[in-house]
Design an enzyme around this catalytic site. Structure first.
Site, PDB file in Angstrom:
ATOM      1  N   CYS A 147      39.345  51.079  27.214  1.00 44.13           N
ATOM      2  CA  CYS A 147      38.040  50.778  26.628  1.00 44.13           C
ATOM      3  C   CYS A 147      36.881  51.352  27.437  1.00 44.13           C
ATOM      4  O   CYS A 147      35.793  51.536  26.906  1.00 44.13           O
ATOM      5  CB  CYS A 147      37.866  49.270  26.462  1.00 44.13           C
ATOM      6  N   HIS A 172      42.381  59.120  44.092  1.00 40.02           N
ATOM      7  CA  HIS A 172      41.771  58.490  42.915  1.00 40.02           C
ATOM      8  C   HIS A 172      42.802  57.669  42.151  1.00 40.02           C
ATOM      9  O   HIS A 172      42.520  56.542  41.717  1.00 40.02           O
ATOM     10  CB  HIS A 172      41.174  59.564  42.001  1.00 40.02           C
TER      11      HIS A 172
END
Length: 426
Positions: free
Chosen positions: A52, A89
């Site tokens: 989302c 990351h």
């Protein structure tokens, strides 16, 4: 010591850090299978993560090629990371350190789901399989070692907290949850702890809505009754996986007009919170009198508060992740030796078969027991012959020197070393 990754890995994407909900919508790939198959034509492997509040694409390939590919697909405004930075990351992502709600657990399932889809469609590769599996393992471990996810709120529970802040209290209110998937379940569970008068749950598949409603003591309603139950609610939280809006302005206006009493001077206020991606609620809904529409962008205040509470735990998590990062690099570098080692073993097997056949032809066709002995002998011979070479190749790769590993295999299979200018400069 400076670490170096000797396998081309690149990640690119956008997230809540640098993009709002409209930018996320524009960047999103509607047909995931289609983009995976297309990207696989350009890279050794590709995995697509879409949630989302983030869209990221992971590839085994170089950063420039990935940048060019995304631009050809009309995508702009994305960040790009490669090599060791890409691995770092991924670790932080799996640990929940990069999430809007720091420490949330949903990212682990989302990474697993993204990898599973890629594997199912045949677009992943051993390197990306290893990267994501290792990151998920580290994400689980960091949650065990720290309190980063203790009491952590999800996007779903953050939406409930926002609703509570907006109307003061949820006590005695009517709430409608639109969507019975993972996010809908998180919303419903957060609402079940509140002293509500009613919780309604609706979903395209009614049985799923029914199961969720039973779990939290709510009421399941049919999707074709959506607007009627919106009109009965104080707050609506929508989080379906639909590719288009499910709540539209015109039918909502009609539904709200029907419940207005003749003597009412104003309409009862209605709060709509849309945490779906792509959005569930039409933008035009904002124009309806007394309706207030909020999106994921409005949850950032909850995220900031969450970060303050978890800053110390985030520091502890970072210490662990830095050590994991070093091990991660070593693991991926070691795995990079698999391709040259496969060449080495293919070469050796060819020699084994050739020499076996020559020996068998000399012994004669009737001496089957002798041929079996020779076959076993040659297998053992090759295995012992390659044992030390295999250790040496893996050792070079694990230390980050994949070029030497490749040169060693070339020296064995072709009787020469690689003397390209760039190799000498390394």
């Amino acid at each position: 010591m400076k670490y170096k990754l000797h396998t081309d890995i690149a990640f690119a994407g956008i997230s809540h850090h640098n993009s709002d909900i409209s930018e996320l919508e524009k960047f999103r790939f509607e047909e995931e299978t289609e983009i995976l198959n297309d990207a696989r034509e350009h890279f050794k492997g590709v995995v697509l993560l879409q949630t989302c509040n983030r869209i990221e694409i992971f590839v085994q390939g170089d950063a420039e090629s990935l940048k060019k590919y995304l631009k050809e697909k009309g995508r702009t405004g994305f960040w790009i990371k490669e090599g060791c930075e890409a691995l770092k990351h991924l670790l932080y992502l799996a640990a929940g350190m990069d999430s809007m709600i720091v420490g949330e657990d949903q990212i682990l399932g989302q990474l697993r789901k993204a990898l599973a889809l890629s594997q199912e469609k045949g677009t992943s590769c051993p390197v990306l399989d290893l990267c994501i599996t290792k990151a998920v393992h580290a994400g689980i471990e960091v949650r065990k070692r720290t309190n980063i996810n203790n009491g952590a709120v999800s996007i779903g529970s953050a939406a409930v907290k926002l609703a509570e802040e907006l109307i003061g209290t949820l006590s005695g209110k009517h709430i409608l949850v639109v969507g019975g998937g993972e996010m809908g379940k998180l919303v419903a569970q957060a609402l079940s702890a509140k002293e509500l008068t009613a919780i309604y749950v609706t979903n395209r598949t009614f049985n799923r809505a029914k199961l969720l409603a039973e779990e939290i003591g709510g009421k399941a309603v049919m999707m074709d009754e959506l607007y009627h139950y919106i009109s009965l609610s104080d707050v609506v939280i929508s989080c379906t996986g639909a590719p288009h809006p499910v709540i539209k302005a015109e039918p909502l206006t009609d539904a709200l007009d029907k419940i207005r009493w003749p003597l009412d001077e104003t309409k009862r206020p209605l709060i709509l919170i849309d945490i779906a991606q792509p959005r569930d609620i039409e933008e035009k809904v904002k124009e309806i009198e007394s309706v207030k529409l909020f999106t994921i962008d409005d949850l950032k205040s909850v995220s900031d508060e969450n970060m303050k509470l978890r800053r110390k735990e985030a520091e502890n998590a970072e210490k662990y992740l830095l050590e994991e990062h070093r091990q991660f690099i070593s693991l991926i570098n070691r795995a990079a030796a698999n391709e040259p080692l496969a060449d080495l073993h293919t070469w050796a097997e060819a020699i084994r078969v050739r020499e076996r056949d020559r020996a068998v032809s000399r012994i004669g066709k009737t001496q089957y027991s002798v041929s079996e002995v020779i076959d076993d002998l040659t297998k053992v011979l090759v295995k012992k012959l390659l044992s030390d070479a295999t250790i040496a190749v893996r050792g070079c790769a694990e230390s980050g020197d994949i070029r030497s590993a490749e040169n060693l295999v070339l020296a064995i299979t072709r009787g020469k070393t690689c003397t390209r200018k760039e190799d000498l400069e390394d």
